[in-house]
Design a protein around this motif. Structure first.
Motif, PDB file in Angstrom:
ATOM      1  N   UNK A  10       0.855  -1.181   0.000  1.00 28.00           N
ATOM      2  CA  UNK A  10       0.000   0.000   0.000  1.00 28.00           C
ATOM      3  C   UNK A  10       0.893   1.233   0.000  1.00 28.00           C
ATOM      4  N   UNK A  11       0.651   2.102  -0.948  1.00 33.20           N
ATOM      5  CA  UNK A  11       1.358   3.366  -1.086  1.00 33.20           C
ATOM      6  C   UNK A  11       0.310   4.459  -0.931  1.00 33.20           C
ATOM      7  N   UNK A  12       0.472   5.267   0.100  1.00 35.22           N
ATOM      8  CA  UNK A  12      -0.543   6.256   0.436  1.00 35.22           C
ATOM      9  C   UNK A  12      -0.012   7.671   0.233  1.00 35.22           C
ATOM     10  N   UNK A  31       3.721   2.076   2.676  1.00 39.06           N
ATOM     11  CA  UNK A  31       4.554   3.255   2.430  1.00 39.06           C
ATOM     12  C   UNK A  31       3.665   4.495   2.471  1.00 39.06           C
ATOM     13  N   UNK A  32       3.554   5.143   3.631  1.00 38.63           N
ATOM     14  CA  UNK A  32       2.731   6.340   3.717  1.00 38.63           C
ATOM     15  C   UNK A  32       3.456   7.579   3.192  1.00 38.63           C
ATOM     16  N   UNK A  51       8.992   5.459   3.971  1.00 37.93           N
ATOM     17  CA  UNK A  51       8.130   6.644   3.945  1.00 37.93           C
ATOM     18  C   UNK A  51       8.385   7.412   2.651  1.00 37.93           C
ATOM     19  N   UNK A  52       7.308   7.866   2.062  1.00 40.82           N
ATOM     20  CA  UNK A  52       7.343   8.606   0.807  1.00 40.82           C
ATOM     21  C   UNK A  52       7.274  10.089   1.154  1.00 40.82           C
ATOM     22  N   UNK A  53       8.367  10.802   0.912  1.00 40.67           N
ATOM     23  CA  UNK A  53       8.458  12.205   1.306  1.00 40.67           C
ATOM     24  C   UNK A  53       8.150  13.093   0.106  1.00 40.67           C
ATOM     25  N   UNK A  54       7.159  13.957   0.288  1.00 39.60           N
ATOM     26  CA  UNK A  54       6.670  14.834  -0.778  1.00 39.60           C
ATOM     27  C   UNK A  54       6.490  16.245  -0.223  1.00 39.60           C
ATOM     28  N   UNK A  55       6.825  17.260  -0.959  1.00 39.72           N
ATOM     29  CA  UNK A  55       7.387  17.329  -2.309  1.00 39.72           C
ATOM     30  C   UNK A  55       8.907  17.466  -2.262  1.00 39.72           C
TER      31      UNK A  55
END
Length: 136
Positions: A10-12, A31-32, A51-55
């Motif tokens: 799961x990628x959120x 992966x939040x 963890x998916x860091x944006x932007x």
């Protein structure tokens, strides 16, 4: 619903504790999406695999270096603005992987069924990551 449909991970786009708990209960990678140091730590404490860091483009490579200095045990993935010009910089700053979307998928290449161009772009990213990891 995604897990019941066969998702392996799961990628959120955001940090949702219940999504993390559900994925972990089902033995799935989670992966939040996060932005701040507090969210990064919270996601890790909840059990997120990465963890998916944006932007990433707004936060910059230095942000990732700083985060990895404070949280060396947390695997981060920069997303949003990652391209071939900065991919190696993010890897050398400590990124575990890269989230590339719009800069990877050329809409015209898809429309024209130019899958060779898409393949070549994928190879270019793979090579950029390999070279960056050798330097790290």
């Amino acid at each position: 619903m995604a897990i019941n449909s066969g998702a392996d991970f799961l990628l959120s786009p955001t940090l949702q504790p219940e999504v993390i708990r559900t994925a972990l209960r089902c033995g799935k990678i989670v992966i939040p999406g996060v932005m701040t140091p507090t969210e990064i730590l919270s996601a890790a404490e909840l059990g997120a695999d990465l963890v998916k860091v944006f932007p990433a483009s707004s936060l910059g490579v230095q942000f990732f270096k700083d985060i990895k200095n404070v949280f060396p045990y947390i695997s981060v993935i920069p997303t949003g603005g990652v391209n071939l010009d900065n991919a190696a910089d993010f890897i050398q700053a400590g990124a575990s992987a890269l989230g590339v979307g719009g800069n990877f998928v050329d809409k015209k290449a898809i429309e024209n069924s130019d899958f060779g161009k898409i393949r070549d772009t994928a190879y270019a990213y793979v090579e950029a990551v390999k070279k960056a990891r050798l330097k790290s």
